[in-house]
Scaffold this motif. Sequence first.
Motif, mmCIF file in Angstrom:
data_model
loop_
_atom_site.group_PDB
_atom_site.id
_atom_site.type_symbol
_atom_site.label_atom_id
_atom_site.label_comp_id
_atom_site.label_asym_id
_atom_site.label_seq_id
_atom_site.Cartn_x
_atom_site.Cartn_y
_atom_site.Cartn_z
ATOM 1 N N ARG A 151 1.018 -1.065 -0.084
ATOM 2 C CA ARG A 151 -0.074 -0.008 0.096
ATOM 3 C C ARG A 151 0.787 1.324 -0.048
ATOM 4 O O ARG A 151 0.472 2.133 -0.481
ATOM 5 N N GLU A 152 2.074 1.260 0.701
ATOM 6 C CA GLU A 152 2.809 2.621 0.852
ATOM 7 C C GLU A 152 3.234 2.661 -0.457
ATOM 8 O O GLU A 152 3.357 3.883 -1.111
ATOM 9 N N ARG A 153 3.764 2.066 -1.420
ATOM 10 C CA ARG A 153 4.172 2.008 -2.655
ATOM 11 C C ARG A 153 2.902 2.329 -3.739
ATOM 12 O O ARG A 153 2.832 2.936 -4.598
ATOM 13 N N ARG A 154 1.874 1.601 -3.585
ATOM 14 C CA ARG A 154 0.665 1.607 -4.282
ATOM 15 C C ARG A 154 0.167 2.931 -4.306
ATOM 16 O O ARG A 154 -0.172 3.581 -5.331
ATOM 17 N N SER A 155 0.158 3.643 -3.310
ATOM 18 C CA SER A 155 -0.427 4.965 -3.149
ATOM 19 C C SER A 155 0.489 6.198 -3.093
ATOM 20 O O SER A 155 0.150 7.135 -3.135
ATOM 21 N N GLY A 156 1.833 5.814 -3.298
ATOM 22 C CA GLY A 156 2.812 6.783 -3.296
ATOM 23 C C GLY A 156 3.728 7.033 -4.263
ATOM 24 O O GLY A 156 4.734 7.446 -4.554
ATOM 25 N N TYR A 157 3.221 6.303 -5.747
ATOM 26 C CA TYR A 157 4.042 6.334 -6.790
ATOM 27 C C TYR A 157 3.207 6.289 -8.194
ATOM 28 O O TYR A 157 2.008 5.768 -7.948
#
Length: 400
Positions: free
Chosen positions: A364-370
């Motif tokens: 989720r951290e990368r899914r929503s942050g990239y």
Amino acid sequence: MSYTLMLLRRTLIASIIILCANSLLAQTNVQDQKFPSISLNPFSDSSRHWYGIRDDHNIINPSFNQPKYKESEITNIADNILLYQRDNGGWPKNYDVQAILTPQQADSLIKTKGMVHTTFDNSTTYTHVDYLAQVYTITHIEKYKNACKKGIRFIISAQYPNGGWPQYYPLEKGYSRHITFNDGAYIGVMEVLRKIVNNDANYSFIDNKLRKEIEVAYQKGIDCILKTQIVDKGRLTVWCQQHDEVTLKPAWARAFEPPCICNGESVGIVLFLMDIKNPDQKIINSVQSAVKWFQESKILNTRVETIKAAPEKSNWRTSTTDRVVVIDSLAPPIWTRYYEQETDRPMFSDRNSKILYSLSEVSRERRSGYGWYTYAPQDVLKKYPKWQKKWASNENILEK
């Protein structure tokens, strides 16, 4: 004292007063003059990082409610740019050139002039060069011209013999040595060089010797763009975010940025090539191939929706949103940032460098942050018909 001598003395004193007054006027602080504003949008990425991401490696960090110069206070801003410029001619990233610095902040920057951690990342160095050129054109203050030329020489020095530019120069360890298209670094440099080659008025102060060096660097830059365009299954496609500085092959950057066909950064490259005056056949073929790839790789009936989500803290950030892929028959064409070579499959990754094939598999951290999806290739497809009529009138890729 005779009347004649008194008169001569008074005349002399009056002349001295007038001369002093004129001198004072000539030395009036240019900051008090009114100048037209110069857009600071090119610096927004670095500024956003300075205020939004605390970095203990920064030379200075923003103070609470850090005051800012007005956009029209161009000499104050230019003086800041000179303060940030390192002795090698380049700039460090992630600072706000508009900030009114405290004496302590300014002193800290002065003490780091000899450092060489200088870069093109996050719209750094080439934006500073272009701003200084504009300020000099308006003010004719020599220090801005000299700093601008010093920055241009840094750009030329940083170029690889094959024509590419690394992310950092002098070279450092790791992926920053790769030829870097990511975040528009390479094309940002090339656009500044093109202004000079095309005799932009803001660079009229460039002498013939330096101008010739710039023309050589610019042509080498174009050659490198053409040489790095990915050949996949025997066909020209587009580019990767970064290419190995020796082999010119697609290369890993950050853990979630794999070697692949990358539509995101490639759009800026193609738009740059489409703006070249009198392109040769190699450039025309490059654009035609890229347009064909964009046309073939578009995804229909799909949109990405950002939704609110419970806060989730990680080592890098706290996420308060999530992203989901939604089927929508009315959605405009969309593209993924990455496509796998050989298979053309939309591709994703994560901080563990694992290759994935759907957004839902990404943490989720990368899914929503990239930015895993993009609409940017549509800008190329929209511009293509006019370009094609002018430079490739006998071959419309979009009609095949």
